[in-house]
Structure formats: structure tokens, C-alpha cells
Write a protein that holds these residues in place. Structure first.
Motif, PDB file in Angstrom:
ATOM      1  N   ARG C 257      35.861  17.930 -20.945  1.00  0.00           N
ATOM      2  CA  ARG C 257      37.184  18.477 -20.694  1.00  0.00           C
ATOM      3  C   ARG C 257      38.116  17.416 -20.118  1.00  0.00           C
ATOM      4  O   ARG C 257      39.300  17.405 -20.378  1.00  0.00           O
ATOM      5  CB  ARG C 257      37.028  19.638 -19.707  1.00  0.00           C
ATOM      6  CG  ARG C 257      38.225  20.522 -19.567  1.00  0.00           C
ATOM      7  CD  ARG C 257      38.075  21.480 -18.395  1.00  0.00           C
ATOM      8  NE  ARG C 257      37.022  22.453 -18.554  1.00  0.00           N
ATOM      9  CZ  ARG C 257      35.980  22.563 -17.723  1.00  0.00           C
ATOM     10  NH1 ARG C 257      35.846  21.740 -16.707  1.00  0.00           N
ATOM     11  NH2 ARG C 257      35.076  23.491 -17.897  1.00  0.00           N
ATOM     12  N   ARG C 258      37.519  16.513 -19.321  1.00  0.00           N
ATOM     13  CA  ARG C 258      38.356  15.506 -18.661  1.00  0.00           C
ATOM     14  C   ARG C 258      38.575  14.244 -19.484  1.00  0.00           C
ATOM     15  O   ARG C 258      39.302  13.348 -19.075  1.00  0.00           O
ATOM     16  CB  ARG C 258      37.737  15.147 -17.305  1.00  0.00           C
ATOM     17  CG  ARG C 258      37.905  16.237 -16.267  1.00  0.00           C
ATOM     18  CD  ARG C 258      37.758  15.666 -14.872  1.00  0.00           C
ATOM     19  NE  ARG C 258      36.498  14.963 -14.718  1.00  0.00           N
ATOM     20  CZ  ARG C 258      35.386  15.523 -14.225  1.00  0.00           C
ATOM     21  NH1 ARG C 258      35.411  16.778 -13.840  1.00  0.00           N
ATOM     22  NH2 ARG C 258      34.278  14.845 -14.119  1.00  0.00           N
ATOM     23  N   HIS C 259      37.879  14.138 -20.652  1.00  0.00           N
ATOM     24  CA  HIS C 259      38.061  12.961 -21.495  1.00  0.00           C
ATOM     25  C   HIS C 259      39.542  12.849 -21.859  1.00  0.00           C
ATOM     26  O   HIS C 259      40.176  13.855 -22.206  1.00  0.00           O
ATOM     27  CB  HIS C 259      37.220  13.094 -22.766  1.00  0.00           C
ATOM     28  CG  HIS C 259      37.147  11.816 -23.542  1.00  0.00           C
ATOM     29  ND1 HIS C 259      38.180  11.383 -24.329  1.00  0.00           N
ATOM     30  CD2 HIS C 259      36.174  10.883 -23.633  1.00  0.00           C
ATOM     31  CE1 HIS C 259      37.847  10.214 -24.885  1.00  0.00           C
ATOM     32  NE2 HIS C 259      36.628   9.897 -24.467  1.00  0.00           N
ATOM     33  N   ALA C 263      41.914  15.926 -22.601  1.00  0.00           N
ATOM     34  CA  ALA C 263      42.845  16.329 -21.547  1.00  0.00           C
ATOM     35  C   ALA C 263      44.272  16.361 -22.082  1.00  0.00           C
ATOM     36  O   ALA C 263      45.071  17.218 -21.711  1.00  0.00           O
ATOM     37  CB  ALA C 263      42.734  15.384 -20.359  1.00  0.00           C
ATOM     38  N   ARG C 264      44.575  15.425 -22.982  1.00  0.00           N
ATOM     39  CA  ARG C 264      45.920  15.373 -23.550  1.00  0.00           C
ATOM     40  C   ARG C 264      46.210  16.636 -24.369  1.00  0.00           C
ATOM     41  O   ARG C 264      47.297  17.176 -24.346  1.00  0.00           O
ATOM     42  CB  ARG C 264      46.055  14.113 -24.418  1.00  0.00           C
ATOM     43  CG  ARG C 264      47.447  13.715 -24.750  1.00  0.00           C
ATOM     44  CD  ARG C 264      47.552  12.205 -25.044  1.00  0.00           C
ATOM     45  NE  ARG C 264      46.329  11.619 -25.577  1.00  0.00           N
ATOM     46  CZ  ARG C 264      45.964  11.676 -26.864  1.00  0.00           C
ATOM     47  NH1 ARG C 264      46.712  12.299 -27.742  1.00  0.00           N
ATOM     48  NH2 ARG C 264      44.856  11.098 -27.266  1.00  0.00           N
ATOM     49  N   THR C 266      44.813  19.603 -24.066  1.00  0.00           N
ATOM     50  CA  THR C 266      44.752  20.878 -23.337  1.00  0.00           C
ATOM     51  C   THR C 266      45.685  20.903 -22.134  1.00  0.00           C
ATOM     52  O   THR C 266      45.704  21.885 -21.399  1.00  0.00           O
ATOM     53  CB  THR C 266      43.321  21.131 -22.828  1.00  0.00           C
ATOM     54  OG1 THR C 266      42.950  20.039 -21.983  1.00  0.00           O
ATOM     55  CG2 THR C 266      42.329  21.249 -23.956  1.00  0.00           C
ATOM     56  N   LYS C 267      46.430  19.818 -21.947  1.00  0.00           N
ATOM     57  CA  LYS C 267      47.253  19.675 -20.750  1.00  0.00           C
ATOM     58  C   LYS C 267      48.110  20.912 -20.467  1.00  0.00           C
ATOM     59  O   LYS C 267      48.749  21.474 -21.348  1.00  0.00           O
ATOM     60  CB  LYS C 267      48.168  18.450 -20.921  1.00  0.00           C
ATOM     61  CG  LYS C 267      48.794  17.999 -19.634  1.00  0.00           C
ATOM     62  CD  LYS C 267      49.548  16.692 -19.845  1.00  0.00           C
ATOM     63  CE  LYS C 267      50.774  16.695 -18.949  1.00  0.00           C
ATOM     64  NZ  LYS C 267      51.861  15.945 -19.497  1.00  0.00           N
TER      65      LYS C 267
END
Ligand SMILES: Cc1cc2nc3c(=O)[nH]c(=O)nc-3n(C[C@H](O)[C@H](O)[C@H](O)COP(=O)(O)OP(=O)(O)OC[C@H]3O[C@@H](n4cnc5c(N)ncnc54)[C@H](O)[C@@H]3O)c2cc1C
Ligand SMILES: Cc1cc2nc3c(=O)[nH]c(=O)nc-3n(C[C@H](O)[C@H](O)[C@H](O)COP(=O)(O)OP(=O)(O)OC[C@H]3O[C@@H](n4cnc5c(N)ncnc54)[C@H](O)[C@@H]3O)c2cc1C
Ligand SMILES: Nc1ncnc2c1ncn2[C@@H]1O[C@H](COP(=O)(O)O)[C@@H](O)[C@H]1O
Lengths: 347, 268, 429
Positions: C257-259, C263-264, C266-267
Motif C-alpha cells: 500500500r505504501r509503495h 500510494a500515488r 490511492t492518494k
């Protein structure tokens, strides 16, 4: 339903006096205190109704606790409580003397009787009240928890007479006993026929357990629930309680499973406790349980399930397996005690 | 052997107590949208009646008074094994307290007829009075055994183990008799597949209005209820700001005890 | 005792399709689902290939709860902080029998079960079937809590773990190497933001698969699908690898999720829900037999699931196999009974509906996909190569082939090994 034309016809505060195996129930004594206060406000007096057999000393006792008058209905057939004859006694006397207010203890028998009676004489009955007051209009304000203690409802019975309520045991204090108090014992003949005797109490099996109210007096309570899985695991709680100088209590599910005597049950249908520390172990925190302990000073929850509602009302929560956590707590507490320096007397 | 009894079980659908939340803005209980269930002790009543049927034959009817959505409670009871269901529903019943409720249920039970046993739960979780069961017995002028944890059907009598504060009494009563079942006194059976199939096939639920039963409108509803709820104070519990510990037991216990000691909770 | 001609256990895509087909053919059918409602307990990535629905209900699109038609396919290889992706843009992917669409299972399963009910099947929810009921050695109904309901023929469509197939002896107990673990979260984004971010028109949708760091270099991969106003983001990871490396799937998901690449996308999104499920990975090898006397398996229960890295097919095969099962039963009925002999036609029907043909085409895929280098070494390698190729910092550029060779060497994979893996892959695909 017939409504009274003139409500002032109805006077006096009555208490159903429940004799249980030669003793007056505590809740009956507690109610005499409540009734005194209400009668004072209403400018009336307090009567007790005592149906049983061979209980005259209890009638005297009721006077010493605050009754001005006790209607004593003695009949060997009334020695043990059963619904129909008791309801008949109450209905007959109420019809004859027209009290304004009738109070029952919310014991099993009190509710059994009140429930039957209120349907027979068609008047209101509020259950399990925790506060009883007279409102500005002179009506009885019957205050009781509702929806699992999340709210308090004020119930009024404005048009009908009698106004009837049952009161939760051990919420009201027992009034001081005054051996010098005067009052009259009035023997009331109520005929009990064979037709009135439908129920026979064929046997009684006393619950194993203890006497007294240790859980209400305890400063620290370690309470166990269904999470303990087996009665023998209550040992773990006893050990912890001993280390803390407290006592053990339980949820209804643990009591109804037969693990723990009824006297130890905390909650709506058990006891109300207010210890300094309440440690709930393997208790989910159902509203009916919270009813009996939510006013504890500090609440500690130990539960495997972090979603258990008990965590929502606790001061300290430990998410973990009680079988690991509780012995560890006992051990560490013992260790701390050993380490703690002897208090300096001067301080 | 005499044929088994006809039992009528009175059940109520209640909001799930645990789901009830106090609205932080209006400070009242939020009741809309709260999932509902069969009043938990009524399940024990159903199980008790079904066990009598398992043992002696006969039949079990289930009765509820309430809005049409209570049908789902009846369907669940049928799927557990009840033979027929009755829904007493009428606008004029709205707001009834225990006096008209016991009256209406009694009249309906009378209309159903032929009953030997009537079962109720010890109390409901929404009204929590426990007065309706004994009230029905009062109306029908029949025997009652409240807070029962076991029943034994004896053909022309019934025996019930009654749970009281200091022990258990065994009562024996003639029929008909109202029994109120202790919560947790048995393990209610889940709805069965065949039961649900029977429900789906339909035709098991009879819906009656007050007129159908012959209930006097002057005896029911909010206007004929002796009691009123004048107001409701929401109990706002202090926010205890829970400190939650988790993880490895030993360290978690140490952290918990440290925190309690620091707050002065452990000192006597 | 209640009796039906056919009982279908599980109202997932396989079960509802089977019950629909049976009811249409006039078979008295009971469809039993353990959830309170169909789809309530279901989870999947989010994309459904529509070809079997066209065959089943030609105008299905009229009321089928479709979120978006997939018109853009993306494949991305992730290193810890970079991504190398391939995009295939084709609006025509969103039309015709070959179209695929995104959907919520809660809605889709409920819709399909409703179709079965409308066709005449009886749907019962909230009952978990324990096992098949046997009479004279043959399957003759189902049993739950000792309560028996009879049927001439039973279809097990109860999903990946198929308790029913195990109770009937058609499958053994599950072992970790047969399964992957799937996790998924639904991330809410305003529809406008979503359409702008993914450059989509109102009905268009995008699908992504991720390899490499997505699954913490364990065997598996990530996925992302666009719904109307949410994203379905998830992972499928080998449960064996999780066990061996003592990794929690939640930890892998956290990192995924933080990759930066994720992240871009799902921001600003709000996670609405989270779920986990098992995915059978062995395909047909799970359950060599799909029928017996009075008994058939369909969907995941039969192992009809195809995961070849770039596509994940289960729902379509489940529907197609459910239809085939219904047809096998109606044929056996005409042939005089539901003996194993008469039901054997099921295998042929599965072929005709392309279920087993597709599975056989990719029969090697699961084993190929078990090659750990595909998930750890190569995605990293590709990203490193890309980084070298695209980093123009004035220190001198090298030829692509040189870079590749050097990186392969650094990664300690021999060119021969790499070639063999790639060939193996090509053959399996
Ligand atoms: C009319 C009525 C009156 C009632 N009156 C009362 C009352 O007076 N008092 C009362 O208590 N209840 C009362 N109840 C019952 C109440 O609704 C609940 O059913 C009861 O309180 C549940 O008891 P419990 O928390 O022990 O059990 P459960 O709800 O079964 O909870 C057990 C808990 O243990 C936890 N647990 C399990 N294993 C472990 C482990 N290894 N380590 C740590 N945690 C573990 C579980 O996570 C769970 O939270 C009443 C109900 C009704 C309907
Ligand atoms: C993480 C993940 C991502 C996926 N992504 C995709 C994708 O994008 N596209 C795709 O096509 N496929 C995908 N799949 C695969 C797809 O979900 C399955 O192949 C498909 O759901 C199989 O359908 P089914 O009807 O056979 O089984 P299921 O959908 O599992 O349905 C079985 C039903 O039976 C019920 N049931 C189970 N046991 C019982 C019982 N004992 N009694 C009664 N009822 C029972 C269940 O509640 C359920 O409703 C994915 C799977 C996972 C786990
Ligand atoms: N509306 C109703 N319909 C049927 N039964 C009811 C209803 N209300 C109460 N009861 C029965 O009476 C019991 C006691 O309810 P209560 O007096 O409301 O606590 C319940 O457990 C039910 O068995």
C-alpha cells in the motif's frame, strides 16, 4: 378500564413485605425507607402487607423499619410464596383500602406477583426502579434504567390508581431500625380456598454458596466470565484477588453455567457493585453486565478480543489470553510487593 | 400416552442491545437502522417448548404482537421448528404498555384456543419488565411458573424448576399454565434447512388485526396504557480514556501494572 | 422429509449459474447459501470476464450491477521504490462477448442468485451445509446439524475449501501449497478524482497487475481495479511462502500500500473495508474427479481457477462450469438417472464451454508461477536495467544489452538460467 373519578380517594404508600424462610427480605426493608420518604411528601402514611404464616414478629420488625401499619394475612397455605393466592390477597386488600402507591421488591417473587396483579387490577406497574420520587403534580415519578442502562426513563401513571412500582434490590439503603417505633398490626382475613391453590412447591434446592455480601463490600473485584471456560479456572482469579486483597465476582453466563454461585453475579439481574478497582476477565461487556459495575472507580478489561465492548468503558485494557495474562499479573504483583520498601511510619 | 400439549410461545423482536448507541448530538438513543433480533430469553422459551414437543409430541405455535416487520422473528421461530405462527398487528396497538400487551396477547391466545402451555421469556431486553408473562396468566386466570430453567410435562400437569435468589424451587401446576423461561437456561437450536424450506413454501403465518381477534380498541394502545414514559435521560458515562496494552503477555502485564501504579490505582 | 430433484450448495457464481440452468430446464432445485445473503461472505479482486454471461443471459448487461468496463490493462514490475509498467489501451476491450467488467461481489452474487430464483429455484440463506447425505453408498441429499434434505443430485459449488467435496471423498484435506492467500481493501475516491487520476471516461475502467516488491518478492502479485467511485486493491500471496518466511499477509499488504507507485494511485482515498480469502492454486490438480454418483463439483470447489500472472479468472469459469453442471444434469435426467456414468458427460460439456480447455492450456502455469525467481529476482532486475537505461547523468550511456548482462550478473542469475525460465514461461503461457 375504569379510571378513578376522584384520585384523592386513594391514600397511603404500601409495601409488599416478602417473607422468605422466616426473614424479611432486605429489599422489603429497603422499600420501607423509600416509602417513608414518599409518604412524607404525600402527607400520608406507610402500610406493609405481609401474607405468610407464623410471621407476626416480622410485622413488628417492619414497623421498626418504618411502617405505620402492617396488614398481616396469615394462613398456612400462604407459608411459601405462590402466585395465585398472593395475588388474591393483594387484590383484595388493595380493593378494600385503596392505597395510592404500591411498591414491590424487584425480586423474582416480587416481579412474579406484580406482573400478575397489575393485569388483574388493570393498573400501571414500572419494573426495577432505581429512584422513586414525587413529581410537582403529586404523581409518583418511577425512574428506571432502560435499554441496558444507556438511559433512565421517568415513568408516570397519571390517570390510573394505584401507582405501582418494583424497586431493584440493594439500590436503596436499609433505613435505621428503631425498636421504639410504634405502629399497628392489623390482621386481615382473606379467604384462601382450594381453588386458589393451583401451584404446589414440591421441593426446594438451596444453592451452594455463601452468606453475606462480600462482593458489594470488596474494594477490589476480580470478575470472571464465560472466557474462563471451566469452573476450576476461577482459581486463577482467586489467586489474583488474594494478591490484591480483593474478592472474586462473575458474569451471569459464568453463574448460569453453574461455575459460580448466584451471589457472585454482577449485573442487571445480579448485584450492583462500585469497587475501587473492577478487573473484568474474559467478560465481553454486555449491557446487562455493565449495569452492575459501570460505576466502579477504575475498570480493567482483560480480553482476547480487542473488539469486546468492555474495552469501550475501561480505564485500562489488556488485549491477551487470560490464561497467560492473569497468572503473570499475580506473579508480577507478588514480585512488586516483595520489592516494595517497608513504609516509613513518619511519612 | 396422552397426546402431547399444544404450546404457544410469545416472542418479541427487539433491537440488538449492544448496537444501541447514544446520539452524541441529540443525546438520545439512536433506534433507527439498529439491527434487531428475537429477544434473547424468548429463544430459550422457544427451545423449551420445542423440547417438550420433541419428547411428548404435540405442537408449538408462536405468537407475536407488533408491526409487520416482526414477521422475520416469526419466520426464524418457524425455521427452528414451530408449527404455526400468529402475528397480531394493528395500528391501534402502538404504544401499548404491559397492561394492554398482556391483554391483547391473552385475547389472541384465547382465540387460538386449545392450548395447555404458554411460554414467554423472563423479560425483554428493550422493555425489561418481565410483567407480560405473569400478566397473561392473570388475564387468562391460569397458573404461572416464572424464571423456569427446566420443564417437565406430566400429561395433565406441568412441573417447572424455578430459579430464585437462593436456590431452585420445583413447582407443579395444573394446565393451562404460563411458563417464563430463564435466559441461558438451554441452548436454543439454530434454524434448520428443512425449517427454512417450510417457511419459504409459505402459509404458516396467520396475520390478525384487533378486529379479527375481537380485541376492544378501548383497552389497547397508548391511550389505554396506564403508564407513560414522561422523559428519558441519557446516561452519559464519563469517558475513561482507556489505556490499552497488547503484545507479548509478560511485557504487556508489566506495562499495565506500571501504568496502574503510576496512577496510584495499586496503592492501598 | 423435504425432497428436491437437485440441491446446489453455495450461491456464489458457480452455484447460482447452476441453479439458474437447472430451474430453467424445469428441475426442482434448492440453492443453499451459508451467508445471510449471497455475496456477503465473498471476496475477489474485482474483474469479471463476461463471455459466459452472454451465453447464459444474453441481455444480462441490462440489470447486472456492473461498475466499469475494463478498457485499459496495465502490468507493472515493482522494485522497492521504482516501477516498470506496460500499458495496453484498447477501448474495444470494453465491448462484445470478450468484454470484462469490474463489480462488487455483494451486488453481483445477489443479482445472479436473484436470476436463479426468478427462474424458479428456491434460495435459502443463512444455512451452512455440513456434508453430503448418503443412501446406499450414493449421494442422496445434504445434511446440516443432523437435519437431512433429500435430492437426486447434489452440486457442490461451495468454493475453494469445498467442505462438501471433501465430505464426499472427492478431495483430500487442504494443504498450504495448494492455496494462496488473497487480501483486498476497497478504497473510496470521489468519482471525478478517480476518473481524472486514471484518465477514464464514465464507463471505462482500468486493471493493474503488479509483480515483484508488490508481494514482498514472495510468489504472488498485486492487483488494482477501478470501480465507479472506489478502487479494489489487493494481493495474492502463496500461503506456503508466508508460512516458510513467517510473514504476515497484513505486513505485506501494508508495504504494498505504501509503495510509491501504489500510494500515488490511492492518494486521498478512504479504506472502506478489508477482507481475506483463500485462492486455490493447483487448478485441476486439486480435484482430479469432478463428478460421482449423484454428485458434481463446480467453480472453485472443482479447482476451476486460472491465475497466470497477468489475468486472474475465477468467476467466469465458475459461471461456465455451473452452466455445464446444469446441462450435465438435464442430460443425465433424459438418460434415465444421475449415475456417475450418466453424469460423465459433464467433462465433455466443460470442454465445450472452454472451462477445461483453458485450464489445460495453462496447465503448467501454476507450476511455472511457482518459480520464485519470477517474483523476486526478475522484477528487481528489470527495474535496475530501466534505471540504468533512463538515468542520464553525464557519466556515459551503455548499450541496453550490456546493461542487461551486467545486471543479470550482479543479480547472480546466469543468462542460461534466465533463458530457461523465460522459455518455460513462454511454453506455460
Ligand atoms: C434479561 C437479561 C438479564 C441479564 N442479566 C445479566 C446480569 O445480571 N449480569 C451479567 O453478567 N449478564 C446478564 N445478562 C447476560 C448478558 O447479556 C451476557 O450474555 C453475559 O453478560 C455474557 O457473559 P460473558 O461476558 O461472561 O460471556 P461472553 O459474552 O460469552 O464473553 C466471553 C468473553 O471472554 C473472552 N475470552 C474468551 N476466551 C478468552 C481468553 N482465553 N482470554 C481472554 N478473554 C477470553 C471472549 O472474547 C468474550 O469477550 C442478562 C441478559 C438478559 C437477557
Ligand atoms: C483475492 C482474490 C482475488 C480474485 N480476483 C478475481 C478476479 O478479479 N476475477 C475473477 O474472475 N476471479 C477472481 N478470483 C477468484 C474468484 O473469486 C473465484 O474463482 C470465484 O468466486 C469462484 O466462484 P464459486 O462460485 O466457485 O465460489 P465462491 O465464490 O467461493 O462461492 C461459494 C459460495 O458458497 C458458500 N458456501 C461455502 N461453503 C458453504 C456451505 N458449507 N454451505 C452453504 N454455502 C456454502 C459461500 O458462502 C459462497 O457464497 C479472486 C479470488 C481471490 C481470493
Ligand atoms: N409484543 C409482544 N409480543 C409477544 N410476546 C411479547 C411481547 N412483549 C412481551 N412479550 C413476551 O413477554 C415476555 C416478557 O416481556 P416484558 O414484560 O416486556 O419484559 C417476553 O419475553 C415475551 O415472551
Amino acid at each position: 378500564m375504569t379510571l378513578p373519578k376522584d384520585k384523592t380517594e386513594y391514600r397511603g404508600v404500601w409495601v409488599f413485605l416478602e417473607a422468605r424462610r422466616g426473614r424479611l427480605r432486605d429489599v422489603s426493608r429497603q422499600l420501607l425507607g423509600v416509602a417513608r420518604g414518599l409518604a412524607q411528601t404525600r402527607g400520608s402514611d406507610v402500610s406493609g402487607v405481609l401474607p405468610s404464616w407464623n410471621v407476626e414478629p416480622l410485622a413488628r420488625e417492619a414497623i421498626e423499619f418504618g411502617a405505620d401499619r402492617v396488614y398481616l394475612v396469615e394462613d398456612p397455605r400462604l407459608e411459601t410464596y405462590t402466585s395465585r393466592p398472593y395475588a388474591k390477597v393483594m387484590a383484595t386488600l388493595i380493593g378494600k383500602h385503596k392505597p395510592e402507591i404500591v411498591l414491590f421488591g424487584a425480586s423474582k417473587n416480587g416481579r412474579d406477583l406484580g406482573g400478575r396483579l397489575h393485569a388483574m387490577i388493570e393498573t400501571g406497574l414500572a419494573a426495577d426502579c432505581v429512584k422513586l420520587e414525587i413529581d410537582a403534580d403529586g404523581n409518583l415519578d418511577m425512574i428506571r434504567p432502560s435499554f441496558g442502562e444507556k438511559s433512565l426513563a421517568h415513568i408516570l401513571c397519571k390517570q390510573h390508581r394505584q401507582q405501582m412500582a418494583s424497586a431493584r434490590p440493594n439500590v436503596f439503603p436499609i433505613p435505621p431500625r428503631d425498636p421504639a417505633r410504634k405502629g399497628e398490626v392489623v390482621r386481615e382475613p382473606v379467604e384462601i380456598t382450594d381453588a386458589d391453590l393451583d401451584a404446589k412447591v414440591v421441593s426446594f434446592e438451596e444453592r451452594r454458596g455463601h452468606k453475606g455480601n462480600p462482593i458489594e463490600d470488596a474494594k477490589i473485584l476480580v470478575a470472571g466470565g464465560f472466557g474462563l471456560r471451566d469452573p476450576k479456572n476461577f482459581r486463577l482469579l482467586e489467586d489474583l484477588a488474594k494478591e490484591l486483597g480483593g474478592a472474586v465476582a462473575a458474569s451471569r453466563k459464568a453463574v448460569d453455567a453453574g461455575w459460580v454461585p448466584k451471589d457472585y453475579q454482577v449485573g442487571q439481574t445480579g448485584r450492583t457493585v462500585r469497587p475501587r478497582v473492577y478487573i473484568a476477565v474474559g467478560i465481553s461487556g454486555a449491557v446487562q453486565h455493565l449495569a452492575g459495575m459501570q460505576e466502579s472507580e477504575k475498570i480493567v478489561a482483560i480480553n482476547l478480543d480487542h473488539n469486546a465492548p468492555m474495552f469501550e468503558i475501561c480505564d485500562y485494557g489488556l488485549v491477551g489470553d487470560l490464561f497467560q495474562v492473569v497468572p503473570e499479573m499475580t506473579r508480577q504483583l507478588a514480585e512488586r510487593k516483595a520489592r516494595r520498601p517497608v513504609p516509613v511510619a513518619a511519612r | 400416552m396422552a397426546p402431547g400439549p399444544r404450546s404457544i410461545v410469545c416472542i418479541k423482536q427487539v433491537p440488538k442491545a449492544q448496537e444501541l448507541q447514544v446520539d452524541p448530538v441529540t443525546n438520545t438513543l439512536k433506534r433507527v437502522g439498529v439491527p434487531s433480533e428475537i429477544n434473547p430469553p424468548d429463544r430459550n422459551a422457544l427451545e423449551m417448548a420445542l423440547q417438550v414437543k420433541d419428547q411428548f409430541g404435540g405442537e408449538v405455535f408462536v405468537l407475536t404482537m407488533g408491526p409487520p416487520v416482526f414477521t422475520s422473528a416469526l419466520e426464524e421461530a418457524l425455521a427452528m421448528g414451530c408449527d404455526r405462527a400468529f402475528l397480531l398487528t394493528d395500528r391501534i396497538l402502538g404504544g401499548s404498555d404491559t397492561v394492554p400487551t398482556a391483554h391483547s396477547l391473552s385475547e389472541t391466545i384465547h382465540k387460538i384456543g386449545g392450548y395447555q402451555l404458554i411460554f414467554c421469556g423472563e423479560e425483554t431486553t428493550d422493555a425489561s419488565t418481565g410483567h407480560v408473562g405473569p400478566g397473561i396468566a392473570g388475564h387468562l386466570d391460569c397458573a404461572q411458573i416464572t424464571y423456569c430453567s427446566e420443564v417437565q410435562f406430566l400429561g395433565n400437569r406441568v412441573r417447572g424448576k424455578r430459579s430464585v435468589e437462593d436456590g431452585f424451587e420445583t413447582w407443579e401446576c395444573p394446565l393451562p399454565c404460563v411458563i417464563t423461561a430463564n435466559f441461558l437456561s438451554n441452548r436454543p437450536r439454530p434454524p434448520s434447512l428443512s425449517g427454512k424450506i417450510r417457511v419459504k413454501r409459505g402459509g404458516l403465518i396467520t396475520t390478525w388485526s384487533c378486529a379479527d381477534v375481537g380485541i376492544d380498541p378501548g383497552k389497547v394502545g397508548i391511550r389505554n396504557s396506564p403508564t407513560i414514559v414522561a422523559k428519558v435521560d441519557t446516561v452519559v458515562l464519563p469517558d475513561r480514556k482507556a489505556k490499552i496494552f497488547r503484545g507479548e503477555p509478560k511485557a504487556a502485564v508489566t506495562a499495565l501494572l506500571d501504568a496502574m501504579a503510576a496512577d496510584g490505582v495499586l496503592s492501598r | 422429509m423435504e425432497k428436491f430433484e437437485a440441491i446446489v450448495v453455495g450461491a456464489g457464481p458457480a452455484g447460482s449459474a447452476a441453479a439458474y440452468g437447472l430451474a430453467k430446464a424445469g428441475v426442482k432445485t434448492l440453492l443453499v447459501e451459508r451467508g445471510k445473503a449471497p455475496g456477503q461472505k465473498a471476496m475477489f479482486g474485482g474483474r469479471i470476464y463476461s463471455f459466459p454471461l452472454h451465453a447464459m443471459i444474453p441481455d444480462f448487461a441490462k440489470d447486472c450491477p456492473i461498475e466499469r468496463y475494463v478498457t485499459r490493462e496495465n502490468m507493472a514490475f515493482l522494485s522497492d521504490d521504482t516501477a516498470l509498467s506496460v500499458t495496453f489501451d484498447a477501448p474495444k476491450l470494453g465491448t462484445g462477448a470478450a468484454a470484462s467488467f469490474t463489480a462488487y461481489r455483494a451486488k453481483f452474487d445477489a443479482w445472479l442468485a436473484k436470476k436463479a430464483e426468478e427462474a424458479g429455484a428456491m434460495l435459502i440463506t443463512g444455512i451452512r451445509v455440513d456434508k453430503v447425505h448418503r443412501q446406499g453408498g450414493k449421494v442422496a441429499g445434504v445434511a446440516t446439524n443432523g437435519d437431512v434434505v433429500l435430492a437426486d443430485v447434489v452440486i457442490a459449488a461451495d468454493g475453494a475449501l469445498s467442505q462438501l467435496a471433501r465430505s464426499a471423498g472427492l478431495r483430500g484435506d487442504p494443504s498450504p501449497e495448494e492455496y494462496s492467500v488473497g487480501v483486498k481493501e476497497t478504497v473510496e475516491l470521489p468519482q471525478k478524482v478517480l476518473e481524472e487520476r486514471f484518465n477514464l471516461d464514465e464507463k471505462e475502467g482500468a486493471a493493474y497487475v503488479f509483480a515483484g516488491a508488490a508481494s514482498a518478492s514472495l510468489r504472488g502479485g498485486g492487483f488494482l481495479y477501478t470501480n465507479k467511485a472506489t478502487l479494489s486493491l489487493g494481493l495474492v500471496v502463496s500461503s506456503e511462502d508466508l508460512a516458510v518466511t513467517r510473514t504476515e499477509i497484513g505486513t505485506v499488504m501494508d508495504r504494498f500500500r505504501r509503495h510509491p507507485a501504489i500510494a500515488r494511485l490511492t492518494k486521498g482515498g478512504k479504506v472502506l473495508e478489508w477482507s481475506a480469502h483463500l485462492v486455490p492454486e493447483l487448478g485441476r490438480a486439486m480435484s482430479p474427479r469432478t463428478y460421482d454418483d449423484g454428485f458434481l463439483l463446480a467453480g472453485d470447489a472443482a479447482g476451476f481457477l486460472l491465475n497466470v500472472g497477468y489475468t486472474f479468472r475465477g468467476v467466469d469459469l465458475a459461471i461456465a462450469s455451473g452452466m455445464a453442471a446444469a446441462e450435465a444434469i438435464t442430460r443425465a435426467r433424459t438418460a434415465g438417472g444421475y449415475s456417475a456414468g450418466n453424469l460423465a458427460v459433464y467433462e465433455r460439456l466443460l470442454k465445450e464451454r472452454q472451462v477445461t480447455t483453458d485450464l489445460e492450456t495453462f496447465a503448467q502455469a501454476p507450476f511455472y508461477l511457482k518459480n520464485p525467481r519470477l517474483f523476486s529476482v526478475y522484477p528487481k532486475l528489470l527495474n535496475e536495467i530501466a534505471e540504468k537505461v533512463y538515468t542520464i547523468d553525464g557519466t556515459g550511456q551503455r548499450k541496453l544489452s550490456e546493461v542487461a548482462r551486467a545486471e543479470a550478473k550482479a543479480a547472480k542469475v546466469s543468462p542460461v538460467r534466465m533463458l530457461l525460465d523465460l522459455l518455460g514461461g513462454a511454453r506455460a503461457m
